[in-house]
Design a protein around this motif. Structure first.
Motif, PDB file in Angstrom:
ATOM      1  N   GLN A  68      -5.060 -21.935 -16.800  1.00 30.48           N
ATOM      2  CA  GLN A  68      -6.181 -21.169 -16.264  1.00 30.48           C
ATOM      3  C   GLN A  68      -7.097 -22.023 -15.398  1.00 30.48           C
ATOM      4  O   GLN A  68      -7.789 -21.509 -14.528  1.00 30.48           O
ATOM      5  CB  GLN A  68      -6.972 -20.546 -17.404  1.00 30.48           C
ATOM      6  CG  GLN A  68      -6.239 -19.364 -17.996  1.00 30.48           C
ATOM      7  CD  GLN A  68      -6.988 -18.747 -19.139  1.00 30.48           C
ATOM      8  OE1 GLN A  68      -8.101 -19.139 -19.446  1.00 30.48           O
ATOM      9  NE2 GLN A  68      -6.378 -17.783 -19.783  1.00 30.48           N
TER      10      GLN A  68
ATOM     11  N   GLU B  69      -6.491 -23.065 -10.897  1.00 29.14           N
ATOM     12  CA  GLU B  69      -7.097 -22.551  -9.676  1.00 29.14           C
ATOM     13  C   GLU B  69      -8.311 -23.394  -9.283  1.00 29.14           C
ATOM     14  O   GLU B  69      -8.488 -23.750  -8.120  1.00 29.14           O
ATOM     15  CB  GLU B  69      -7.515 -21.102  -9.897  1.00 29.14           C
ATOM     16  CG  GLU B  69      -7.453 -20.290  -8.655  1.00 29.14           C
ATOM     17  CD  GLU B  69      -8.063 -18.918  -8.888  1.00 29.14           C
ATOM     18  OE1 GLU B  69      -8.599 -18.348  -7.951  1.00 29.14           O
ATOM     19  OE2 GLU B  69      -8.014 -18.438 -10.046  1.00 29.14           O
ATOM     20  N   ALA B  70      -9.113 -23.717 -10.302  1.00 27.63           N
ATOM     21  CA  ALA B  70     -10.300 -24.531 -10.049  1.00 27.63           C
ATOM     22  C   ALA B  70      -9.904 -25.946  -9.638  1.00 27.63           C
ATOM     23  O   ALA B  70     -10.567 -26.575  -8.818  1.00 27.63           O
ATOM     24  CB  ALA B  70     -11.176 -24.576 -11.286  1.00 27.63           C
TER      25      ALA B  70
ATOM     26  N   ASP C 198      -9.047 -25.952  -6.183  1.00 26.86           N
ATOM     27  CA  ASP C 198     -10.250 -25.771  -5.400  1.00 26.86           C
ATOM     28  C   ASP C 198     -11.042 -27.074  -5.250  1.00 26.86           C
ATOM     29  O   ASP C 198     -12.069 -27.108  -4.590  1.00 26.86           O
ATOM     30  CB  ASP C 198     -11.121 -24.708  -6.085  1.00 26.86           C
ATOM     31  CG  ASP C 198     -12.175 -24.153  -5.161  1.00 26.86           C
ATOM     32  OD1 ASP C 198     -11.779 -23.571  -4.142  1.00 26.86           O
ATOM     33  OD2 ASP C 198     -13.367 -24.312  -5.446  1.00 26.86           O
TER      34      ASP C 198
ATOM     35  N   THR D  87       0.099 -17.225 -12.439  1.00 25.19           N
ATOM     36  CA  THR D  87      -1.206 -17.634 -12.947  1.00 25.19           C
ATOM     37  C   THR D  87      -2.099 -16.422 -13.198  1.00 25.19           C
ATOM     38  O   THR D  87      -2.827 -16.364 -14.176  1.00 25.19           O
ATOM     39  CB  THR D  87      -1.890 -18.589 -11.955  1.00 25.19           C
ATOM     40  OG1 THR D  87      -0.958 -19.604 -11.603  1.00 25.19           O
ATOM     41  CG2 THR D  87      -3.116 -19.228 -12.554  1.00 25.19           C
TER      42      THR D  87
ATOM     43  N   LYS E 214     -15.328 -16.186  -9.260  1.00 19.36           N
ATOM     44  CA  LYS E 214     -14.842 -17.517  -9.625  1.00 19.36           C
ATOM     45  C   LYS E 214     -15.980 -18.240 -10.312  1.00 19.36           C
ATOM     46  O   LYS E 214     -17.043 -18.405  -9.712  1.00 19.36           O
ATOM     47  CB  LYS E 214     -14.443 -18.286  -8.370  1.00 19.36           C
ATOM     48  CG  LYS E 214     -13.375 -17.583  -7.551  1.00 19.36           C
ATOM     49  CD  LYS E 214     -12.216 -18.522  -7.278  1.00 19.36           C
ATOM     50  CE  LYS E 214     -11.001 -17.789  -6.782  1.00 19.36           C
ATOM     51  NZ  LYS E 214     -11.228 -17.052  -5.538  1.00 19.36           N
TER      52      LYS E 214
ATOM     53  N   TYR F  97     -16.807 -21.247 -10.859  1.00 13.12           N
ATOM     54  CA  TYR F  97     -17.458 -22.405 -10.258  1.00 13.12           C
ATOM     55  C   TYR F  97     -18.204 -22.055  -8.986  1.00 13.12           C
ATOM     56  O   TYR F  97     -18.918 -22.866  -8.445  1.00 13.12           O
ATOM     57  CB  TYR F  97     -16.441 -23.517  -9.980  1.00 13.12           C
ATOM     58  CG  TYR F  97     -15.148 -23.021  -9.400  1.00 13.12           C
ATOM     59  CD1 TYR F  97     -14.111 -22.641 -10.250  1.00 13.12           C
ATOM     60  CD2 TYR F  97     -14.975 -22.929  -8.048  1.00 13.12           C
ATOM     61  CE1 TYR F  97     -12.927 -22.164  -9.733  1.00 13.12           C
ATOM     62  CE2 TYR F  97     -13.787 -22.459  -7.527  1.00 13.12           C
ATOM     63  CZ  TYR F  97     -12.760 -22.077  -8.375  1.00 13.12           C
ATOM     64  OH  TYR F  97     -11.594 -21.601  -7.857  1.00 13.12           O
TER      65      TYR F  97
ATOM     66  N   ARG G  91      -7.607 -13.041 -21.786  1.00 12.02           N
ATOM     67  CA  ARG G  91      -6.599 -14.072 -22.027  1.00 12.02           C
ATOM     68  C   ARG G  91      -6.098 -14.642 -20.716  1.00 12.02           C
ATOM     69  O   ARG G  91      -5.649 -15.763 -20.628  1.00 12.02           O
ATOM     70  CB  ARG G  91      -5.441 -13.479 -22.837  1.00 12.02           C
ATOM     71  CG  ARG G  91      -5.451 -13.982 -24.267  1.00 12.02           C
ATOM     72  CD  ARG G  91      -4.421 -13.285 -25.087  1.00 12.02           C
ATOM     73  NE  ARG G  91      -3.066 -13.673 -24.742  1.00 12.02           N
ATOM     74  CZ  ARG G  91      -1.985 -13.003 -25.132  1.00 12.02           C
ATOM     75  NH1 ARG G  91      -2.119 -11.927 -25.860  1.00 12.02           N
ATOM     76  NH2 ARG G  91      -0.796 -13.400 -24.801  1.00 12.02           N
ATOM     77  N   GLN G  92      -6.143 -13.821 -19.687  1.00  8.61           N
ATOM     78  CA  GLN G  92      -5.640 -14.240 -18.396  1.00  8.61           C
ATOM     79  C   GLN G  92      -6.757 -14.780 -17.504  1.00  8.61           C
ATOM     80  O   GLN G  92      -6.504 -15.236 -16.414  1.00  8.61           O
ATOM     81  CB  GLN G  92      -4.992 -13.015 -17.745  1.00  8.61           C
ATOM     82  CG  GLN G  92      -4.158 -13.303 -16.556  1.00  8.61           C
ATOM     83  CD  GLN G  92      -2.728 -13.588 -16.955  1.00  8.61           C
ATOM     84  OE1 GLN G  92      -2.326 -14.705 -17.114  1.00  8.61           O
ATOM     85  NE2 GLN G  92      -1.957 -12.562 -17.128  1.00  8.61           N
ATOM     86  N   GLY G  93      -8.013 -14.683 -17.984  1.00  6.62           N
ATOM     87  CA  GLY G  93      -9.142 -15.191 -17.219  1.00  6.62           C
ATOM     88  C   GLY G  93      -9.503 -14.351 -16.008  1.00  6.62           C
ATOM     89  O   GLY G  93     -10.065 -14.841 -15.049  1.00  6.62           O
TER      90      GLY G  93
END
Lengths: 520, 322
Positions: A126, A129-130, A133, A468, B65, B67, B284-286
């Motif tokens: 998980q 992706e970050a 980035d 993902t 997202k 972040y 669970r998959q975010g």
């Protein structure tokens, strides 16, 4: 939010100024830097070569990690580690049960500490992706500067790469520790040997069910006990014995998922026959791990498949409480129909460490932190963190560590740190554990033997954006269909229809993406 | 007989709508200052925990997202909602949710009322208290325990119910894994755990009925059943309707934990509900944005249902909840 980022800014400024002060002290050794242009000027001293005799200021490091016990450990071990590594450590332990939540919220508020342990492969997936980035430091190019970190196994590092770049250090686990834990006393009584192939495995389950192995005159035993889990339960392990690939394999020059292979169907047929004959627990699709373990340790079942063979210690402890004269053994060399051995392998790690850019300001700071991990991979530090203090928490017998009988003491003072040790004993030089149970000793041999026949997952280091984002959800379709097939509610055509369903809802894209990444 | 009515309801005194001058308003405020101070924690609670988080609903229109935060994430409009409505399983999941909800209303909802009426007929305070405690104790067990107990009872591998069935020569039934048994098991567990707890409010409102009414009806020769029918039931009608409307509001909240524990690969087609779907697909998959969109949809459905029922209940001459 604003207040938080302000404090964060302040504290990072503070750290930064301290670091630069620190760097200024040792500036004599600028020659050691590989790439002076990349670092920030004041910090041209790479910390690689510490031949300097001057005492350095301890590096301050904040570390966040999951805690698998109930209480935060006292500072006993931490203080020793600080002395050995010249650091000032702040450990932030958070309960493993809610660790994902903590991880997500810390990440969302930009308050991850310099060293962030994830929880497992799923949380790593998980985070990918970050990572792509650019939220975390890439450490791959730096590793060669650290002699101990450089020992980490390249094949496992490779499995943790994201887009071909290395961002993480890993906590190692044996590649292939799955197998059978079975009732040797039952097998001996019925004159059975450890199953050499899948047919003998079936025969053993049948005999354990029908031939009254516990000798109480009642037909109250079953062969295999399994649970509602296709990966860490029995299915995946047995499927590798049948020759099913590990998640993905090449088929007609293309990567294809395991459930499109005929061996996958063979495995389902095997379990279907076991269930229909009553040679395994009938409710396995709804049985939790706890219930499955209880069924085994109460002396009701004879074969526990999947899981780690190293679990034999705890299974044995609970079983002999109920059945004092029970004897357990481990086994994993089960040949498929073609007579060949094969074992499912995991990617060799169970957790990884990341270094967030929001907390680690520059490369110099990153190197200081990596230096701490470099220390951690020396036998002194890894033994201290994994086993505790010699004489208090363990003793050395025949060059192996024997943990004290006071399990509570270890749980309280050592366990928290034990789960954070980077690498494995081959790379960090720590003691192996001294085993006394014959089945466990056998298991350790088998774990090494398994790797020889190990089948790796070719997609472990590959990326698929669709996987993902939707992989878990899609996998559910296959899991459901697999159970329905084993319970006789789907036939082969029905199962294949579900595979088509998987493809049409995103699976085809996953295949495409993996193949594209594979060709590169 | 028929003219027996519900106990008088407390009608709030009409408040003067306008004050002659602001000084008078100030005076009134000042006079009741302690009351207003006492109000502060409650208002703060609702602002902080109920209204501020609504800001987070924004992320259902974004590709959120973590972040990048709410300000930095990309806007995608109704993408997540349209994904939800076009998901092949969506109708099935919605139907499952509504069926379980319907069972809750039709089967579970009347049971606490009946139970309360029965408990009320018990003579002797000791027995009344004893049985009441007995029926509401299961409420304090977590769903994990309730489901585990049922698991042990109905499993094919030595569960008592299947053993009994086998003993009497019937075929064993696979309760845990057959889609047909999921709903009965679900509702039985809800009843077992919650029915006793649900009686508390009904018993309290029954206790508030003027005993004179019963005496009078006995004089007129009414039996036990008649008393229940003509006095007790009409007296608690308001409470029943209020609770009914509140229940409707939580239309799509069926207890994630309970259903998730019962859910398995074999009964997913009847057991997957919106809550469990949010968990597997969203958390669970975010996929934060997607799961927020589902939660948003759920709240809107709940709101519409409450408003409809409230309106209907007012139309038929009952008081609504607002």
């Amino acid at each position: 939010m604003t207040k938080k980022s302000f404090t964060l800014l302040l504290s990072s400024l503070l750290t930064l100024s301290m670091l630069s002060a620190c760097g200024g002290n040792n500036n004599k050794e600028a020659a050691a830097t590989k790439d002076p242009g990349a670092s920030t000027g004041t910090n041209t001293t790479a910390t690689t070569d510490s031949a300097t005799a001057e005492p350095e200021k301890p590096t301050e490091i904040k570390i966040m990690l999951p805690l698998n016990t109930t209480d935060t450990p006292p500072d006993t071990i931490k203080n020793e580690v600080e002395k050995l590594t010249n650091t000032k450590l702040t450990y932030q332990f958070f309960p493993a049960d809610t660790y994902e939540e903590k991880l997500n919220s810390s990440f969302a508020t930009g308050s991850l500490p310099q060293v962030t342990y994830l929880k497992n492969q799923t949380t790593f997936l998980q985070m990918k992706e970050a990572i792509k980035d650019g939220q975390f430091w890439e450490i791959g190019p730096l590793l060669s500067e650290f002699p101990n970190l450089n020992k980490l196994k390249p094949e496992i590092l490779n499995n943790t790469k994201v887009d071909g770049k290395l961002y993480t250090l890993y906590i190692g686990r044996p590649l292939a520790r799955q197998g059978i834990i079975y009732r040797k006393d039952w097998a001996d009584k019925l004159g059975l040997k450890a199953p050499a192939n899948t047919e003998e495995l079936f025969a053993m389950a049948k005999a354990f069910t029908e031939q009254d192995p516990d000798g109480n005159g009642k037909k109250d035993t079953i062969g295999v006990v399994d649970r509602n889990e296709l990966v860490y339960g029995a299915f995946k392990t047995v499927s590798s014995w049948f020759g099913t690939p590990n998640n993905w394999a090449e088929k007609d020059g293309q990567l294809a998922p395991e459930f499109t292979f005929p061996q996958y169907i063979d495995t389902m047929d095997f379990f279907k026959k076991l269930r229909e004959g009553g040679y395994m627990n009938q409710d396995f699709a709804a049985t939790s791990k706890t219930d499955a373990v209880n069924m085994f340790t109460s002396g009701k079942a004879g074969l526990y498949i999947g899981g780690s063979m190293q679990d034999i210690d705890s299974l044995n402890k609970d079983l002999i409480k109920n059945v004092p004269d029970a004897v357990l053994d481990t086994h994993s060399m089960v040949a498929g129909a073609d007579g060949k051995f094969a074992q499912w392998m995991i990617p060799g790690y169970n957790n990884v460490v990341l270094f967030p850019k929001s907390a680690v300001k520059d490369e110099a700071e990153l190197k200081k932190i990596l230096k701490f991990f470099d220390y951690m991979m020396t036998p002194e530090v890894s033994n201290l963190m994994y086993w505790g203090i010699e004489g208090t928490h363990y003793t050395v017998v025949d060059g192996k560590a024997k943990a004290t009988d006071n399990k509570e003491l270890i749980e309280r003072e050592v366990k928290g740190f034990k789960d954070s040790v980077i690498g494995e004993y081959e790379t960090n030089g720590m003691y192996q554990s001294l085993n006394v149970l014959p089945g466990r000793i056998h298991a350790e041999e088998l774990v090494l033997e398994n790797v020889k026949y190990g089948v790796a997952d070719p997609t472990a280091a590959l990326d698929s954006a669709t996987y993902t984002s939707k992989g878990v959800e899609l996998q559910q379709i296959i899991a459901d269909a697999t159970y329905k097939y084993m319970y006789g509610q789907l036939d082969k055509a029905g199962f294949e229809k579900e595979v088509e369903n998987w493809k049409s809802r995103g699976g085809a894209k996953i295949i495409e993406e993996y193949n594209a990444a594979y060709k590169k | 007989m028929q003219e027996v009515t519900a106990p008088p309801r407390v009608v709030p005194e009409p408040q003067p709508k306008k004050y002659k001058s602001s000084s008078e308003l100030k005076k009134r405020l000042w006079r009741n200052k302690l009351l207003y101070v006492m109000l502060i924690p409650g208002v703060l609670y609702f602002i902080i925990f109920k209204y501020l988080p609504m800001y987070g609903l924004i992320i259902s229109f974004q590709d959120y997202k973590p972040y990048q935060g709410i300000t930095g994430s990309e806007w995608v409009g109704m993408k997540h909602f349209s994904r939800l409505f076009t998901e092949p399983d969506f109708l099935n999941i919605l139907a499952n949710t509504l069926i379980l909800f319907g069972m809750n209303i039709l089967i579970y909802f009347p049971i606490p009322i009946i139970l309360a009426l029965m408990l009320n007929e018990l003579r002797g305070t000791f027995f009344k208290r004893f049985f009441q405690t007995l029926v509401y104790l299961p409420h304090f067990m977590s769903w994990v325990i309730v489901v585990s107990i049922s698991f042990v009872m109905v499993t094919m591998d030595g569960g008592i119910i299947n053993e009994l069935l086998a003993y009497f020569g019937f075929a064993k039934i696979n309760f845990l894994l057959s889609p047909g048994w999921f709903r009965p098991m679900y509702i039985l567990q809800v009843i077992w755990r919650e029915a006793g707890w649900g009686t508390i409010i009904y018993l309290a409102s029954i206790a508030a009925i003027d005993p004179g009414l019963y005496e009078a009806s006995r004089m007129d020769g009414a039996g036990r059943l008649r008393q229940v029918w003509h006095i007790t039931l009409p007296a608690i009608r308001g409470v029943i309707i209020t609770l009914f409307i509140l229940k409707i509001g939580s239309v799509l909240d069926l207890g994630f934990e309970h259903v998730y524990l019962l859910l398995n690969s074999m009964n997913r087609e009847v057991a997957e509900i919106i809550d469990t779907y949010v968990y597997t697909a969203g958390l669970r998959q975010g996929q934060f944005s997607y799961s927020t969109a589902i939660g948003f949809f759920k709240s809107i459905v709940g709101l519409i249902m409450v408003m409809t029922v409230n309106k209907v209940s007012k139309k038929i001459g009952e008081e609504g909840v607002y």
